[in-house]
Design a protein around this motif. Structure first.
Motif, PDB file in Angstrom:
ATOM      1  N   ILE A  44       0.865  -1.187   0.000  1.00  0.00           N
ATOM      2  CA  ILE A  44       0.000   0.000   0.000  1.00  0.00           C
ATOM      3  C   ILE A  44       0.896   1.230   0.000  1.00  0.00           C
ATOM      4  O   ILE A  44       1.571   1.525   0.996  1.00  0.00           O
ATOM      5  N   ALA A  94     -11.414  -1.195  -8.585  1.00  0.00           N
ATOM      6  CA  ALA A  94     -11.071   0.103  -7.989  1.00  0.00           C
ATOM      7  C   ALA A  94     -12.336   0.809  -7.526  1.00  0.00           C
ATOM      8  O   ALA A  94     -13.190   1.165  -8.338  1.00  0.00           O
ATOM      9  N   TRP A  96     -12.098   3.648  -5.707  1.00  0.00           N
ATOM     10  CA  TRP A  96     -11.755   5.065  -5.524  1.00  0.00           C
ATOM     11  C   TRP A  96     -11.220   5.627  -6.830  1.00  0.00           C
ATOM     12  O   TRP A  96     -10.164   5.228  -7.301  1.00  0.00           O
ATOM     13  N   CYS A 113      -6.936   5.820   2.505  1.00  0.00           N
ATOM     14  CA  CYS A 113      -6.136   4.639   2.212  1.00  0.00           C
ATOM     15  C   CYS A 113      -7.083   3.538   1.776  1.00  0.00           C
ATOM     16  O   CYS A 113      -8.073   3.262   2.468  1.00  0.00           O
ATOM     17  N   VAL A 114      -6.809   2.908   0.652  1.00  0.00           N
ATOM     18  CA  VAL A 114      -7.633   1.818   0.138  1.00  0.00           C
ATOM     19  C   VAL A 114      -6.796   0.549   0.106  1.00  0.00           C
ATOM     20  O   VAL A 114      -5.729   0.527  -0.519  1.00  0.00           O
ATOM     21  N   HIS A 118      -6.833   1.855  -6.825  1.00  0.00           N
ATOM     22  CA  HIS A 118      -7.559   3.079  -7.150  1.00  0.00           C
ATOM     23  C   HIS A 118      -7.593   3.198  -8.674  1.00  0.00           C
ATOM     24  O   HIS A 118      -6.976   2.395  -9.383  1.00  0.00           O
ATOM     25  N   SER A 133      -2.797   3.442  -1.912  1.00  0.00           N
ATOM     26  CA  SER A 133      -3.520   2.284  -2.428  1.00  0.00           C
ATOM     27  C   SER A 133      -2.519   1.212  -2.841  1.00  0.00           C
ATOM     28  O   SER A 133      -1.310   1.379  -2.725  1.00  0.00           O
TER      29      SER A 133
END
Length: 225
Positions: A44, A94, A96, A113-114, A118, A133
């Motif tokens: 990430i 995704a 985001w 934060c994903v 994204h 991400s």
């Protein structure tokens, strides 16, 4: 009857700004020398370079194909919060993208934060929005109304995260800190940061790292003869 589709909880109390200001002056890599909880997997990474965010965490969990709850909950957030999105293990879709980024920026969200990909990197750059991400993906989510949870316990890159945690996100990665640990982390982090400055100055002046750390003495003790 229990609600088995959407789990909705209120926004957590914000961490005092004075503590967040102190946290923002530290580095995740410095804290990583002594603290062993709350670090998201290094996969990430920041979408934009140079971003540093210290904020209070709000959490979201949504299933792989569906971003319905994300669209809804963006209206609940605001300045001082950082949204941590648990994707339940999905690394293809995704959630985001450009529209979500624009709404998050309009609401004043500090960052996000994903734990997944994204999309629309150019629009993230245009909005200058701080997000971390697992990288870009052209395959996006849809509105399937299948459920999710807002301000519930989540897992982000292997780190257990609760709403109301502190987050420090910087070029090295993302760290979530439980409120009960924050004072000690700040104190030790500030001490280690100051020691690092002193040691960096010594190396600049010609000191050898192995001699300063004791590594040279350790090697010499086992190779002398």
């Amino acid at each position: 009857m229990p609600n088995l589709t959407y789990k909705m909880n209120p926004m957590p109390a914000q961490i005092p700004q004075e503590k967040l200001d102190r946290l923002s002056r530290l580095e995740t890599a410095t804290i990583g020398h002594f603290y062993h909880f709350g670090f998201a997997h290094p996969a990430i990474q920041p979408v934009l370079p140079g971003k540093v965010i210290a904020a209070t965490v709000t959490t979201l969990v949504i299933p792989g194909l569906d971003s319905t709850l994300l669209h809804h909950c963006l209206s609940q957030v605001g300045p001082g919060y950082f949204m941590a999105v648990d994707r339940l293990g999905d690394t293809k879709y995704a959630c985001w993208g450009g529209g979500v980024t624009r709404m998050a920026a309009m609401m004043g969200l500090s960052g996000a934060c994903v734990d997944g990909p994204h999309t629309d990197t150019a629009e993230v750059e245009e909005q200058d929005f701080a997000i971390w991400s697992r990288g870009p993906s052209p395959v996006t989510t849809r509105l399937y109304d299948s459920g999710g949870g807002f301000n519930v316990p989540v897992c982000i890159g292997g780190a257990a995260v609760l709403p109301g945690y502190a987050v420090l996100a910087d070029p090295s990665g993302v760290l979530f800190i439980a409120p009960e640990d924050l004072d000690d982390v700040l104190e030790q982090g500030e001490l280690k940061t100051e020691r690092g400055r002193i040691n960096e100055a010594k190396i600049t002046e010609g000191a050898h790292l192995g001699e300063m750390s004791g590594a040279t003495a350790m090697v010499s003790a086992k190779t002398a003869g």
